[in-house]
Design an enzyme around this catalytic site. Structure first.
Site: not given
Ligand code: PLP
Length: 404
Positions: A122, A199, A202, A225, A363
């Site tokens: 992401h 990270d 998900q 999430k 993203c």
């Molecule tokens: N990393 C992954 C794999 C994501 O899917 C997302 C958000 O969709 C993020 C990071 C960023 O999360 P946040 O916007 O809650 O900081």
């Protein structure tokens, strides 16, 4: 405990609403999941009865608010099996957690150092490292995926050298659904003496997270999430690393003593929590963890896997459909295109039929580039989705596809 879908659905008031006269079918859970009444009511109650700034007052309300925030910290510690509460840092979300590591752990990186990441990251796990490149001549080494959406582990292994300072990768892809073999990847990084960051944005709503078992150095995730409130996230960090890192932001709460001669910083975890935290939502996050614990992650995963199998099977019968992400280890995320119809058009038409899906690059533009597409439609499932909803979604998509 058996998985009682009706009982689960009853807990989510938003599922009762309609969109364009049709019952809402919410399949955008990867972007954010819905929130049970337990959490929503708790937020209201906290505003009505316990709102006071934390860690600052001797008065009852402030003590209560502080206790509630710290109770959540303890619950998170248990939830992810961290060694201590000092390793649990509250952030605004996964993005802030990764930025914290990039800024604070990245402080020690030198020109010529290398970071290994993957093409399925992401933007939240790409751009913070690029921002670091503005000040330091750091190289990003990007691990590719195969056409099924699985990481090239041989390439990953081959990227380690004596300039590697960090390996950072997503646990679950927000586009492909691929569940990466993160335990193995962390182990490989450690064999080279390199710390590893995961990270977990998900993974945390679907998989049991055990940071001790994974042996990761950093793990970041977001409450919104995980059926929790917005504006709250967690960064887990290995204590020895966190202790050796400078603060991320300066301000109130993160100091021991401030003077113009020099300032000393608070102990963990407060060193990394400058300013007033989102204490109401942090406290209410605890109720989302109760929901996850009571429903049971294993049951949620089994339910979502059934929906994934069922829906994938149904979608594949639609002429012209192409699904991206066919790894055997996959979370309930289905990204697809139909012929050369623009993903945006499909999303809009599905919305008219009450089905909420996400469209665009999610993203993850480097991943889109890897697959040679501008974007996809993405349907993603949560504990409260049903087979009936999957049927309606498949039928709706069939109708939309027939229009083009
Ligand atoms: N990393 C992954 C794999 C994501 O899917 C997302 C958000 O969709 C993020 C990071 C960023 O999360 P946040 O916007 O809650 O900081």
């Amino acid at each position: 405990m058996s998985f009682d879908i009706e009982r689960i659905r009853e807990q989510f008031p938003i599922l009762q609403r309609t969109v364009g006269g049709k019952r809402l079918i919410y399949l955008d859970n990867t972007a954010t999941s819905q929130t049970p009444a337990l959490v929503v009511d708790n937020i209201t109650s906290l505003y009505e009865h316990t709102k006071a700034n934390v860690h600052r007052g001797v008065h009852t309300l402030s003590q209560e608010a502080t206790d509630l925030q710290e109770q959540t910290r303890r619950k998170v510690k248990d939830y992810i099996n961290a060694e201590s509460i000092e390793e649990v840092i509250f952030t605004r979300g996964t993005t802030e957690g990764i930025n914290l590591v990039a800024s604070s752990f990245g402080d020690r990186f030198r020109d010529g150092d290398e970071i290994i990441l993957t093409v399925m990251e992401h933007h939240a796990n790409i751009v913070p490292w690029q921002l670091l490149q503005r000040h330091k001549d750091i190289k990003l080494r990007v691990v590719d995926v195969n056409d099924k959406g699985e990481l090239d582990l041989e390439q990953y292994k081959s990227y380690f050298n004596d300039r590697t300072v960090l390996a950072t990768f997503t646990h679950v892809s927000n586009v492909l659904g691929t569940v990466n073999p993160v335990k193995e990847m962390i182990c490989i990084a450690h064999e080279h003496g390199v710390p590893a960051m995961v990270d977990g944005a998900q993974a945390s709503p679907h998989l049991k997270i055990d940071v001790k078992d994974l042996d990761c150095d950093f793990y970041a995730f977001s409450s919104h999430k995980m059926y929790g409130p917005t504006g709250v996230g967690v960064l887990y960090g290995r204590r020895s690393l966190l202790e050796s890192m400078p603060p991320y932001q300066g301000g109130g709460e993160m100091i021991k003593h401030v003077s113009f001669k020099g300032t000393t910083f608070a102990d963990l975890p407060f060193k990394f929590e400058a300013g007033t935290p989102d204490f109401i939502d942090i406290a209410a996050f605890s109720k989302a963890l109760d929901f996850l614990n009571e429903t049971g992650l294993d049951s949620i995963r089994t339910h979502e896997e059934e929906l994934l199998r069922y829906t994938t099977h149904g979608l594949l019968e639609i002429p012209g459909i192409k699904i991206y992400g066919e790894a055997p280890e996959k979370a309930a995320v289905i990204s697809f295109n139909v012929g050369d119809v623009h993903n945006y058009d499909i999303g809009l038409l599905l919305d008219k039929l009450g089905v909420a899906v996400r469209t665009g690059h999610h993203c993850a533009q480097p991943l889109m580039e890897r697959f040679g597409i501008p974007g996809t439609v993405r349907a993603s499932f949560a504990a409260y989705n049903t087979q009936e909803e999957a049927d309606i979604f498949i039928a709706a998509l069939r109708r939309v596809a027939a229009m083009f």
